[in-house]
Design a protein around this motif. Sequence first.
Motif, mmCIF file in Angstrom:
data_model
loop_
_atom_site.group_PDB
_atom_site.id
_atom_site.type_symbol
_atom_site.label_atom_id
_atom_site.label_comp_id
_atom_site.label_asym_id
_atom_site.label_seq_id
_atom_site.Cartn_x
_atom_site.Cartn_y
_atom_site.Cartn_z
ATOM 1 N N ALA A 299 0.862 -1.239 0.240
ATOM 2 C CA ALA A 299 -0.136 -0.255 0.053
ATOM 3 C C ALA A 299 1.012 1.191 -0.009
ATOM 4 N N ASN A 300 0.502 2.403 -0.781
ATOM 5 C CA ASN A 300 1.292 3.396 -0.913
ATOM 6 C C ASN A 300 0.415 4.677 -0.384
ATOM 7 N N PRO A 301 0.802 5.346 0.809
ATOM 8 C CA PRO A 301 0.064 6.212 1.317
ATOM 9 C C PRO A 301 -0.070 7.363 0.424
ATOM 10 N N GLY A 302 0.646 7.791 -0.744
ATOM 11 C CA GLY A 302 0.855 9.121 -1.381
ATOM 12 C C GLY A 302 -0.183 8.612 -2.552
ATOM 13 N N ARG A 303 -0.706 7.529 -2.670
ATOM 14 C CA ARG A 303 -1.457 7.387 -3.870
ATOM 15 C C ARG A 303 -2.787 6.661 -3.566
ATOM 16 N N PRO A 304 -3.621 7.686 -3.248
ATOM 17 C CA PRO A 304 -5.427 7.256 -2.934
ATOM 18 C C PRO A 304 -5.847 6.539 -4.320
ATOM 19 N N ILE A 305 -5.472 5.429 -4.761
ATOM 20 C CA ILE A 305 -6.038 4.853 -5.806
ATOM 21 C C ILE A 305 -6.550 3.214 -5.499
ATOM 22 N N PRO A 311 -0.420 2.902 -11.134
ATOM 23 C CA PRO A 311 -0.041 4.356 -10.672
ATOM 24 C C PRO A 311 0.735 5.332 -11.699
ATOM 25 N N PHE A 312 0.395 6.531 -11.663
ATOM 26 C CA PHE A 312 1.402 7.471 -12.369
ATOM 27 C C PHE A 312 2.549 7.433 -11.598
ATOM 28 N N ASN A 313 3.401 7.272 -12.640
ATOM 29 C CA ASN A 313 4.938 7.393 -12.241
ATOM 30 C C ASN A 313 5.173 8.579 -11.279
ATOM 31 N N ASP A 314 5.290 8.409 -9.778
ATOM 32 C CA ASP A 314 5.400 9.437 -8.868
ATOM 33 C C ASP A 314 6.914 9.837 -8.362
ATOM 34 N N GLU A 315 7.877 9.195 -8.968
ATOM 35 C CA GLU A 315 9.212 9.379 -8.448
ATOM 36 C C GLU A 315 9.723 10.555 -8.182
ATOM 37 N N ASN A 316 9.225 11.616 -9.033
ATOM 38 C CA ASN A 316 9.687 13.085 -8.802
ATOM 39 C C ASN A 316 8.775 13.789 -7.873
ATOM 40 N N ILE A 317 7.358 13.183 -7.763
ATOM 41 C CA ILE A 317 6.686 13.746 -6.647
ATOM 42 C C ILE A 317 6.942 13.554 -5.113
ATOM 43 N N ILE A 318 7.551 12.274 -5.180
ATOM 44 C CA ILE A 318 8.195 11.778 -3.967
ATOM 45 C C ILE A 318 9.651 12.700 -3.413
ATOM 46 N N ARG A 340 -2.014 14.076 -4.284
ATOM 47 C CA ARG A 340 -3.173 13.214 -3.945
ATOM 48 C C ARG A 340 -4.292 13.362 -4.668
ATOM 49 N N ALA A 341 -4.852 14.703 -5.082
ATOM 50 C CA ALA A 341 -5.865 14.863 -5.819
ATOM 51 C C ALA A 341 -5.637 14.358 -7.276
ATOM 52 N N PHE A 342 -4.428 14.689 -7.761
ATOM 53 C CA PHE A 342 -4.113 14.138 -9.206
ATOM 54 C C PHE A 342 -4.283 12.524 -8.930
ATOM 55 N N HIS A 343 -3.739 11.765 -8.255
ATOM 56 C CA HIS A 343 -3.665 10.465 -8.117
ATOM 57 C C HIS A 343 -5.203 9.818 -8.046
ATOM 58 N N GLN A 395 7.746 5.248 3.350
ATOM 59 C CA GLN A 395 6.462 4.365 2.858
ATOM 60 C C GLN A 395 5.932 4.590 1.760
ATOM 61 N N ARG A 396 6.587 5.437 0.782
ATOM 62 C CA ARG A 396 6.164 5.771 -0.452
ATOM 63 C C ARG A 396 6.991 4.997 -1.511
ATOM 64 N N TYR A 397 8.126 4.476 -0.995
ATOM 65 C CA TYR A 397 8.926 3.673 -1.798
ATOM 66 C C TYR A 397 8.514 2.428 -1.918
ATOM 67 N N THR A 398 7.478 2.260 -2.646
ATOM 68 C CA THR A 398 6.875 0.671 -2.929
ATOM 69 C C THR A 398 7.220 0.263 -4.278
ATOM 70 N N ASP A 399 7.643 1.088 -5.116
ATOM 71 C CA ASP A 399 7.998 0.701 -6.344
ATOM 72 C C ASP A 399 9.439 1.320 -6.961
#
Length: 468
Positions: A299-305, A311-318, A340-343, A395-399
């Motif tokens: 589970a990734n707390p930064g991606r409410p999907i 998921p959209f590649n969020d490496e730069n967001i992190i 979060r709204a974008f995801h 916690q967001r390094y799930t991928d």
Amino acid sequence: MSGGLSAGASARLIGMLGLATAVAGFLALLLLAPLSPGRSAPSRDTAAIHLGVASCSGSTCHGRSEADGRIVRQDELMRWQEPSSPSGAHSRAFRVLSEPRGRAIAQRLGLKSAASAPMCLGCHADPAAPSLRGPRFQIGDGVGCESCHGGAENWISSHYAVGATHQGNIAAGLYPLSNPRARAEKCLDCHFGSDRPGQFVSHRIMAAGHPRVSFELDLFSTLQQHHDEDADYVRRKGRIGNVRMWAVGQAAALERALSLYADARLGQDGLFPEFYFFDCHSCHRRISDEADYRATALANPGRPIPSGMPPFNDENIIMLSAAARAAAPALADRLEADSRAFHAALATDRPTAIRAAQRLRTTANALADSFAANEFGRAQTFAIIDAVASTAIAQRYTDYEGAVQAVMATDTLLNGLVNAGQVAPASAAVIRGDINRAYAAVRDPNAFRPLEFRAALSSASSAIGRLR
């Protein structure tokens, strides 16, 4: 050398990211010229003639075999042509199109030859239009000097003339690569993609065998740097610190991704979204029909999907979340809410997602402006390193993609401290083993284990923290 990356770390990164055959968009940064860090990047398009690499190769210019020039090294072409090192990747960019992997990709895409296909030449060669190619221009030179410095027709003479200024050269068409936003825009054209012909690597191209595209502005600049930032360089052109270059690059990369995603020509592929924008290894992971199989997704707390949604590649967001906490706290909460709204919008429909992407893009631009005007002192740099490995961010390094950015950031930020004289090189060398273990954790994308990576990153971050 910008970034202070050791030879061993360079080799590890090259092996990890496959840069020898990756899309080429960086070049030797020979003749950088200053802009105010807060100024937006200039247009990427010019109408000047591209004279070709041969026009720069004289022994009184950049074609010497020894770095013994009085003002600049003057061995820049030799470094650009290095047959196997990272610094020669741009000169090899065209050649790889005719090597076995390039031929195989072309065959799968139904191309006669990658070496003549516009969809490949936009990044594997100087993308100058045929009408802008001078008599010495050679497409086989690959990513040559003017691919990044701009067509030299109007500045080739003035840039070495007595009394010439860099602002004058910029006015004549020299591209201002010493401006971090301008450099990011130029490099992203090929190291992420642009909306121009031949500069977008679609999911179909990647499915045909193209290497995964990855980008980190300061580290990649280090790998391609052919100049010395000595006192003379700083006097004439100024110096942009490693940390500022890294932070601006992260913001610019997110802005570019969202801009292209919102483009109706690029963001959709038939009934499906263009999967290039999504996190590769969130889908390309091992699956099994066995009864005792355990899913590897976390589970990734930064991606409410919803579970199972790409998921959209969020490496730069992190990375931006970590940087904003330390260097732009007024924008940190806004970034968190907009990302979060974008995801969440991605799970609704494309029009909703595009509106959310535009809001997040505006925030990314605001962060780029804020970072470009920030000197990033010692305390801020340590704070960013702490944030990259903090519990909330980790916690967001799930991928895989986010983890790769995290280890590159840790390495880049530590080297930034060393280059700024804020940490002794010997002290940094002591903790190189911790960073090496973090690199090892992301060496193989198909063997990525998030929990082990988080532990390795935390160990490296703690070791750096002890250098305060």
